[in-house]
Scaffold this active site. Structure first.
Site, short mmCIF file in Angstrom:
data_model
loop_
_atom_site.label_atom_id
_atom_site.label_comp_id
_atom_site.label_asym_id
_atom_site.label_seq_id
_atom_site.Cartn_x
_atom_site.Cartn_y
_atom_site.Cartn_z
N LYS A 116 74.44 -12.48 -13.00
CA LYS A 116 74.78 -13.79 -13.60
C LYS A 116 73.93 -14.01 -14.87
CE LYS A 116 76.34 -15.28 -9.12
NZ LYS A 116 76.69 -16.35 -8.20
N HIS A 141 85.62 -14.48 -11.45
CA HIS A 141 84.55 -15.05 -10.61
C HIS A 141 84.78 -16.57 -10.51
CE1 HIS A 141 80.65 -16.24 -9.09
NE2 HIS A 141 80.51 -14.99 -8.69
N GLU A 176 82.81 -18.94 -10.64
CA GLU A 176 82.09 -19.73 -11.63
C GLU A 176 82.88 -19.79 -12.94
OE1 GLU A 176 78.42 -17.58 -11.18
OE2 GLU A 176 78.20 -18.48 -9.19
N SER A 231 76.02 -15.15 -0.50
CA SER A 231 74.76 -15.19 0.26
C SER A 231 74.52 -13.93 1.09
CB SER A 231 74.69 -16.44 1.14
OG SER A 231 74.76 -17.61 0.35
#
Ligand code: 13P
Length: 250
Positions: free
Chosen positions: A11, A95, A97, A213
Site C-alpha cells: 500500500k 483493490h 481501496e 488480516s
C-alpha cells in the site's frame, strides 16, 4: 496443481531506503522457491529500488495499480509499458481501496485487466463484499458480479494468467478475519463462477488468494483450506519476520 502465491501489498508504505532494507531481508530469508511463489507490491516510487535488489531472485514484483492506456494526457497515471520496463510481473487491480476512494468501476477495472494481459503482465484481480452486503446476504451476488465483469471479454487461454484475490472489505486492516468456512465457501463459489464462464479445466487452474488480516498466527489455517491458493497480505507484509512466517506456513 496450482502453485500457491503469497503477495505482499505494501500500500502507501515504505520509501526507497526502507524498500531496499525489506526487499533485501526477504531475498535472504525466502527459503521455499519452487514451492510457493512470492510477490511484493511496493509503491510506484519504490519499484525501481525493489527491482534492483530482487534481480535474479525468485521473488517477483507487482505494481499496485495501472492505467489502461499505454500513454497520453492522464496526469498522475502510470502506463503498463513503464511497469514492464521496471520488471514487474504482476499488477494488483480492483483493490477495494481503489473501488471505494477512487470510485473505480468494474468496467474500468476490466479495461486494466485487458491491457495487462495484452502486455504480458499478470493481473491480481481483487474482489470482495462490504459488511452490509454480507449482512443482507448479497455477498455471493456482489462477488460473482465483480468476477464476471472483471474478466469480461477475456479469452479462456488468458484466464489462467489471472490471479483472483478474495478480500472481504470488512476484514481488511480490521483484524477481523473471515471464518474458514466463509473463506472456503466463497473461494469455491468463485471457482464455480469461472467454471460456468469458461470451463472446468480453466477453473481448476486459476489461483484464488484470500486477503484480509492474514497474519502468521492464522496463515496456516487459512492457507490449508482446499480452495485457497495463497494470500494477499497487507499489514503483515511490512515486517520481514511476519511475511516470511506466512510464506513458510504456505
Ligand atoms: P491487511 O492484511 O492489512 O488486512 O490488508 C489486506 C489487503 O488489503 C491486501 O491487499
Amino acid at each position: 496443481m496450482r502453485t500457491p502465491i503469497i503477495a505482499g501489498n505494501w500500500k502507501m508504505h515504505l520509501n526507497r531506503c526502507q524498500t531496499a532494507q525489506l526487499a533485501g531481508e526477504l531475498k535472504v530469508g525466502h527459503k521455499w522457491p519452487g514451492q510457493v511463489e512470492v510477490v511484493i507490491a511496493p509503491p510506484f516510487t519504490s519499484l525501481g529500488t525493489a527491482a534492483e535488489v530482487l534481480q535474479d531472485t525468485p521473488i517477483s514484483l507487482a505494481a499496485q495499480n495501472v492505467h489502461p492506456k499505454d500513454q497520453g494526457a492522464f496526469t498522475g497515471e502510470i502506463s503498463p509499458v513503464f511497469l514492464v520496463e521496471l520488471g514487474c510481473e504482476y499488477v494488483i487491480v480492483g483493490h477495494s481501496e481503489r473501488r471505494e476512494y477512487f470510485l473505480e468501476s468494474d468496467d474500468f477495472i476490466n479495461q486494466k485487466v485487458k491491457t495487462l494481459l495484452a502486455k504480458n503482465l499478470k493481473p491480481i484481480l481483487c474482489v470482495g463484499e462490504r459488511l452490509e452486503h454480507r449482512e443482507q446476504n448479497q455477498h455471493y451476488d456482489i462477488v460473482g458480479e465483480q468476477v464476471i465483469n472483471g474478466v469480461a471479454q477475456i479469452e479462456s487461454t488468458e484466464m489462467e494468467k489471472i490471479v483472483i484475490a478474495y478480500e472481504p472489505v470488512w476484514a481488511i486492516g480490521t483484524g477481523k478475519v473471515a471464518t474458514s468456512e466463509q473463506i472456503d465457501e466463497m473461494h469455491l463459489f468463485i471457482r464455480k463462477v469461472i467454471e460456468r464462464r469458461f470451463n472446468s479445466d480453466i477453473a481448476a487452474k486459476v489461483r484464488i488468494q484470500y486477503g484480509g488480516s492474514v497474519k502468521p498466527d492464522n496463515a496456516a489455517e487459512i492457507l490449508g483450506l482446499p480452495n485457497v491458493d495463497g494470500a494477499l497480505v497487507g499489514g503483515a507484509s511490512l515486517k520481514t519476520s511476519d511475511f516470511l512466517a506466512i510464506v513458510k506456513a504456505c
